[in-house]
Design an enzyme around this catalytic site. Structure first.
Site, PDB file in Angstrom:
ATOM      1  CB  SER A 224     -25.423   8.010 -36.515  1.00  0.00           C
ATOM      2  OG  SER A 224     -26.542   8.651 -35.998  1.00  0.00           O
TER       3      SER A 224
ATOM      4  CG  HIS B 186     -29.312   7.581 -40.097  1.00  0.00           C
ATOM      5  ND1 HIS B 186     -29.409   6.331 -39.528  1.00  0.00           N
ATOM      6  CD2 HIS B 186     -28.756   8.361 -39.132  1.00  0.00           C
ATOM      7  CE1 HIS B 186     -28.955   6.362 -38.285  1.00  0.00           C
ATOM      8  NE2 HIS B 186     -28.561   7.585 -38.024  1.00  0.00           N
TER       9      HIS B 186
END
Length: 272
Positions: A149, A174
């Site tokens: 992330s 993501h």
């Protein structure tokens, strides 16, 4: 109120914060906010909730007697900054303070940033990212354990040619996620804000990986896990290391690709 936008797998537990002194290492109980319910249970790299470990103390002999440092302060003397655990405002404040302090000492010597993070709050991560780009020092990033992330964005934001990973780390990218509550108009405002942040993150990844926006959008549509070698081919990092340079050697030992190992397949552009 400014929405707290998180990347999925973000604030999942209280983690160890890099500390400038032993008094800064404190236990922060989880807050009962909607953000704490956003972390999906399927995240394989979530940090389990537990009490903070004790911070080791290093004792050195000096001409004036013994001097004790907590381990993070001792590493700071060697220009090493640790980004460990979920990234939130408190972690960002400590990391930014250390980066600015090291630049004030010398704006030419490199800074080494070690990352082991499942991600966290987008605005907190962007605060660290902007500081990394703002200071003049070359920044050498190292992934140990995981850079997921926002952690993967900080890993990619290091100085080109100085972004590293150890061989058994994992990298994940993501799109951001968040929760909105309130009236319909409030939800629409927050949805518009998260879409702006999504485009902003895509452009940052495209800048540092040299990938097209189309490839970045396709890769970040869902959780995309990578080995260090796959992340190197994608452009998130530059080298996968086994160990640092030994005595008499100029270069560290690099992980070499195994013969016949398939290359990372770039995601195909999404069709309408």
């Amino acid at each position: 109120m400014w929405p707290k936008i998180l990347l999925r797998g973000g604030r999942v537990a209280a983690g160890l914060c890099p500390a400038l002194g032993p008094r800064l290492a404190a236990r922060f109980p989880p807050q009962r906010t909607p953000e704490n319910r956003l972390a999906p249970q399927r995240n394989l790299h979530a940090t389990a909730a537990r009490a903070l470990p004790l911070i080791p103390i290093v004792v050195e002999q000096t001409g004036r007697g013994e001097r004790a440092y907590d381990i993070y302060s001792r590493l700071l003397r060697e220009r090493i900054v640790c980004v460990m655990g979920p990234i939130d405002d408190s972690v960002a404040s400590l990391v930014i303070a250390q980066l600015l302090f090291l630049q004030s000492e010398s704006n030419k010597k490199p800074i080494h940033m070690y990352i082991n993070s499942p991600g966290g709050v987008v605005t907190s991560g962007l605060a660290i990212y902007d500081t990394m780009q703002y200071i003049l020092n070359p920044i050498c990033t190292w992934c140990v354990g995981q850079a997921a992330s926002m952690g993967s964005l900080l890993l990619a934001a290091g100085t080109p040619g100085m972004r590293h990973s150890l061989p058994n780390s994992r990298i994940m990218i993501h799109q951001p996620s968040g929760g909105a509550r309130g009236q319909a108009t409030d939800i629409a405002i927050q949805a518009e804000e998260i879409m702006k942040l999504k485009k902003q993150l895509y452009s940052i990844y495209a800048k540092h990986t040299k990938q097209s926006l189309q490839v970045i959008e396709s890769a970040m549509e869902r959780d995309r896990y990578m080995s260090p070698m796959e992340a190197q081919e994608f452009g998130i990092l530059d080298k996968v290391l086994v160990h640092p340079p030994q005595d008499g050697e100029d270069e560290p030992e690099l992980v070499q690709k195994e013969p016949g190992e398939p290359t990372a397949v770039e995601p195909a552009p999404a069709s309408a």
